[in-house]
Structures are given as C-alpha cells and as structure tokens.
Design a protein around this motif. Structure first.
Motif, PDB file in Angstrom:
ATOM      1  N   GLY A   1      20.529  47.829  95.435  1.00 14.97           N
ATOM      2  CA  GLY A   1      19.919  46.531  95.695  1.00 14.97           C
ATOM      3  C   GLY A   1      18.685  46.359  94.841  1.00 14.97           C
ATOM      4  O   GLY A   1      17.608  46.844  95.160  1.00 14.97           O
TER       5      GLY A   1
ATOM      6  N   ARG B   1      28.598  47.403 101.947  1.00 16.57           N
ATOM      7  CA  ARG B   1      27.533  46.518 101.464  1.00 16.57           C
ATOM      8  C   ARG B   1      27.754  46.177  99.998  1.00 16.57           C
ATOM      9  O   ARG B   1      28.047  47.051  99.173  1.00 16.57           O
ATOM     10  CB  ARG B   1      26.167  47.189 101.621  1.00 16.57           C
ATOM     11  CG  ARG B   1      25.023  46.220 101.349  1.00 16.57           C
ATOM     12  CD  ARG B   1      23.680  46.929 101.269  1.00 16.57           C
ATOM     13  NE  ARG B   1      23.514  47.564  99.966  1.00 16.57           N
ATOM     14  CZ  ARG B   1      22.389  48.127  99.552  1.00 16.57           C
ATOM     15  NH1 ARG B   1      21.338  48.173 100.349  1.00 16.57           N
ATOM     16  NH2 ARG B   1      22.305  48.682  98.350  1.00 16.57           N
TER      17      ARG B   1
ATOM     18  N   THR C   1      22.651  54.831  98.483  1.00 15.67           N
ATOM     19  CA  THR C   1      22.557  53.715  97.539  1.00 15.67           C
ATOM     20  C   THR C   1      22.400  54.252  96.117  1.00 15.67           C
ATOM     21  O   THR C   1      23.072  53.815  95.187  1.00 15.67           O
ATOM     22  CB  THR C   1      21.349  52.829  97.883  1.00 15.67           C
ATOM     23  OG1 THR C   1      20.217  53.663  98.123  1.00 15.67           O
ATOM     24  CG2 THR C   1      21.613  51.977  99.091  1.00 15.67           C
TER      25      THR C   1
HETATM   26  N1  GLU Z   1      16.676  48.730  98.265  1.00 19.93           N
HETATM   27  C1  GLU Z   1      17.648  49.191  97.331  1.00 19.93           C
HETATM   28  C2  GLU Z   1      18.925  49.536  98.062  1.00 19.93           C
HETATM   29  O1  GLU Z   1      18.935  49.637  99.253  1.00 19.93           O
HETATM   30  C3  GLU Z   1      17.143  50.221  96.393  1.00 19.93           C
HETATM   31  C4  GLU Z   1      17.778  51.579  96.345  1.00 19.93           C
HETATM   32  C5  GLU Z   1      17.023  52.581  97.124  1.00 19.93           C
HETATM   33  O2  GLU Z   1      15.832  52.759  96.873  1.00 19.93           O
HETATM   34  O3  GLU Z   1      17.627  53.163  98.004  1.00 19.93           O
HETATM   35  O4  GLU Z   1      19.928  49.619  97.432  1.00 19.93           O
END
Ligand code: GLU
Ligand code: PMP
Length: 399
Positions: A41, A374, A18
């Motif tokens: 996210g 995603r 991510t």
């Molecule tokens: N929860 C978010 C995501 O999955 C933040 C990024 C992360 O900390 O990996 O994109």
C-alpha cells in the motif's frame, strides 16, 4: 547459521506479509513476467514539489547534522499547529515527537507503554504490523473483529466486552488498512465514553490515512474528546497523505510524559529522524493541493475498482470509505480447484493469483481476516482494470 542462535523474540516474529508479497512480486517481474503489483500500500504519486524543494535547500544549506531526538522545532511546531487547526487536538510542539515513519511511532508507543503480559485490544481487521509489535513488547494482543456486515467495524458493545483488568491500550486505524472503513465521530465518541470509565487504558489512534477519506463527515480524532485527551496517543505521518513513503517521517502527539519516554527510547535506538526529510516535512502543510488532488484520484479509483470487483463471480465486496484498498471476501473459492491445485484458503488464493494471473495481492490472513484478500488501489486506472480482468479470468476457471 542456525535459528537457534537468534533471539527468541526474532524467531517468534512473523515477516511483514505486505512487504513479503511485494518482494515476491518483484522477483517474478525480474524473471520477465508482466506482474501488476497490488500488494504493497503505497501512493503511486510523486512527493509534491514544495516539499522536494525544501529538501534540496536543506542539502544546499548544509543542514547535515544530527537533529534533536524528538525532531526539529519548526517541524514539531508545524505538526502541533496542524493538529490544532484540523484535528481539534489541544497539543503544543512539546507534545509532538517525530520518528522514522508512523510504523516507528507505533512501535515506540507500544514499547514504552506495554508491560509484559498486558493486553492490547486491536480493532480488527488490522494492519499487519500491530500484533507483531505487541509481541515484540511481550504484550498480549486481543483482537476484536468488526463484522463484514457492519462495514468491518467493531461496535462499542464489542469493545466494552473485551476490556479486562489487564487491558493497557486500545488501538485502531481509521481510515482502516486493510478494510478502508472509517469510524464516524458518533462511533468514536461512543468508544471514548467507554475508555473514560477506565482510567488506566490508553488509546492508540493511527490516523495515517486521514487525508484519504471519502465520507461527507470527514475525519474525527478521538484525542479531541477532552475526558480522555491525556490518554490518547495520536499517530500520523507524511507517507500516505503527501506521497512520502520513502522519506520516513511519522509522528506522535501525546501527553508530555509519554513523549519524554519515547524521547529516551529513541535517543538510545535511532536518534532523530533524517535531517533533510524533517526540513522537507516541515513545509508539507503549507500547500494542501497535492493531498486534495490525490484524494480525488483515490476516490475515482475506489469507484472503478469496486465496480469491477462486483463483476467477479463469487467475490463479496464492500465499499470502502477511505484509504486505498479493496478487501473482497473470496471464501467462495475455498475448496475449488483448477484441476491441479485446490485452493484451501486466502493465502493460497493470493499466491495462486500471483502465479496464474501475475497479480500480487495480500492474503487477508495477515490482517486477521482469513476470508478476504487485499488489493491496493494506489496504482493507475489502466493497471487496476487489467489486474481485475486478469483476476476474474483466472478465478472463473476454478471449479
Ligand atoms: N501500509 C503499507 C501496506 O500495508 C506499507 C507496507 C508496510 O509497511 O507494511 O501495505
Ligand atoms: N499504519 C498503517 C495503518 C499503515 O498502513 C502504514 C503504512 N505501512 C503505517 C502505519 C506506517 O506508515 P509509515 O511508516 O510509512 O509512516
């Protein structure tokens, strides 16, 4: 410098997909491209004013010193009261420990509970960091996949079949990242009945998306089931519900001996969380207008995005019940080509979309779902519409 100078544990670790995709998207934007970043996210809202005010006051009041490792008493109390009130979790302040984000909370728990070779059952599709955290702790991930047809949810039968005498933890997120699926009270009670039969197994319930739940039934915390209460570690935080990703405040609620073990670990590795951020988080639950407003916005965007994605030829789309992601099955395009590049898998499609359409997504591979990509819906309606239009215009050129 060569990788052979690094510890094996870091060489074996994957980079967070991510965060890596988000970095690529920023690089492309820095070259002057109009990139729409749907990779990371992260709420696009500002932290609510009452929380910011509390932080300013903490600075002005000179609240600048180390805090207790487990968190300031007023924050631990505010969290315990919230858990009692909203989640029917029977914990006191001494059962709560504050860390530098829920990511840190999850890593702490895995670090203190998992012995070398023990198995952690991860209900998939799962968030990128889970399996890597287990790897760091020298545990073994056992991924149990929820079927697309079952809203990506694991059944009690699947869970039961995955348990062995080495199982230490069952971990899951609900609402889920990346699928947005929500486990119902009935489903979680069925899981709890299985866990109750295995006195040495713990449950790690990641409830970070609790407030982003579009179901009528709402959120259910498995830790409220009395038979397994002492073996459930509930993880949550302020990043998503209160748009506080950069403040880095997460927490666990668990039996005191587990909290004490994390206190010892955290005391040697990071100490207490940032003092100003803790003062800010301590007032968060006193005003719930912002989480409600954001819930409505995410709900509207969910409908918008799913409606648009259904118009993309070949995409198979499910309607997420929570969180802020869409997770279409894009496998229809595997093996298709734009004349120069043949898309073999979701990794390649995601990269190709970034290059061709300047839309950043994340490959489902990173979440253990290789047929999907995603898209984060935590951005403005205009950007979401434009992003999906660009995706559609790009993929229909693949033959
Ligand atoms: N929860 C978010 C995501 O999955 C933040 C990024 C992360 O900390 O990996 O994109
Ligand atoms: N769990 C899940 C499922 C997440 O998506 C995230 C967001 N990256 C986290 C935990 C960690 O959140 P944070 O560390 O920002 O509190």
């Amino acid at each position: 410098m060569s990788n052979n100078l690094l510890a094996d544990r870091i060489n074996a670790l994957e980079e967070s997909a991510t965060l890596a995709m988000s970095k690529k998207s920023r690089e492309l934007a820095a070259q002057g491209h109009k990139v729409i970043n749907l990779s990371v996210g992260e709420p696009d809202f500002k932290t609510p004013p009452h929380i910011c005010e509390a932080a300013k006051k903490a600075i002005d009041d000179g609240f600048h010193a180390y805090t207790p490792v487990a968190g300031i008493p007023e924050l631990r109390t505010a969290i315990a009261e919230k858990l009692q009130r909203e989640n029917k979790l029977d914990w006191k302040a001494e059962n709560v420990l504050v860390s530098t984000g829920a990511k840190h909370s999850l890593a702490n728990i895995i670090e203190v509970l998992v012995k070398k070779g023990e198995e952690v059952i991860i209900l998939g599709p799962y968030w990128v960091s889970y399996a890597e955290m287990v790897k760091l702790a020298e545990g073994k991930s056992v991924i149990v996949d929820g079927a697309f047809e079952n809203d990506f949810k694991v059944t009690p039968e699947q869970l039961e079949a995955a348990i062995t005498d080495k199982t230490k933890i069952v971990m899951y997120a609900s609402p889920n990242n990346p699928t947005g699926s929500v486990y119902s009270e009935k489903e979680l009670r069925a899981f709890a009945a299985i866990i109750a039969k295995h006195p040495n197994i713990f449950v790690l319930a990641d409830e970070i998306y609790e407030y982003i739940n579009f179901t009528k039934e709402g959120h259910f915390s498995i830790g409220s089931v009395p038979e397994i209460k002492d073996r459930v570690i509930t993880v949550n935080g302020f990043s998503k519900g209160f748009a506080m990703t950069g403040w880095r405040v997460g927490f666990i609620a668990a039996a005191k001996w587990i909290v004490d073990a994390v206190d010892k670990l955290q005391g040697q590795v990071t100490s207490g969380t940032n003092s100003i951020a803790q003062k800010a988080a301590a007032v968060a639950f006193t005003n719930m207008d912002a989480p409600k407003m954001m819930l409505e916005a995410y709900h509207r965007r969910r409908d918008l995005v799913i409606g648009k994605l259904k118009e993309v030829p070949g995409f198979k789309v499910r309607i997420p019940d929570g969180a802020f992601y869409a997770f279409p099955d894009v496998s229809y395009y595997f093996g298709k080509s734009d004349g120069t590049t043949t898309i073999k898998n979701a990794d390649e499609l995601s990269l190709w979309l970034l290059e061709k359409a300047h839309v950043a997504t994340v490959t489902g591979n990173a979440f253990g779902a290789p047929n999907c990509i995603r898209l984060s819906t935590a951005t403005s309606d205009e950007k979401l519409v434009e992003a999906i239009d660009r995706i559609k215009a790009a993929v229909i050129t693949l033959k």
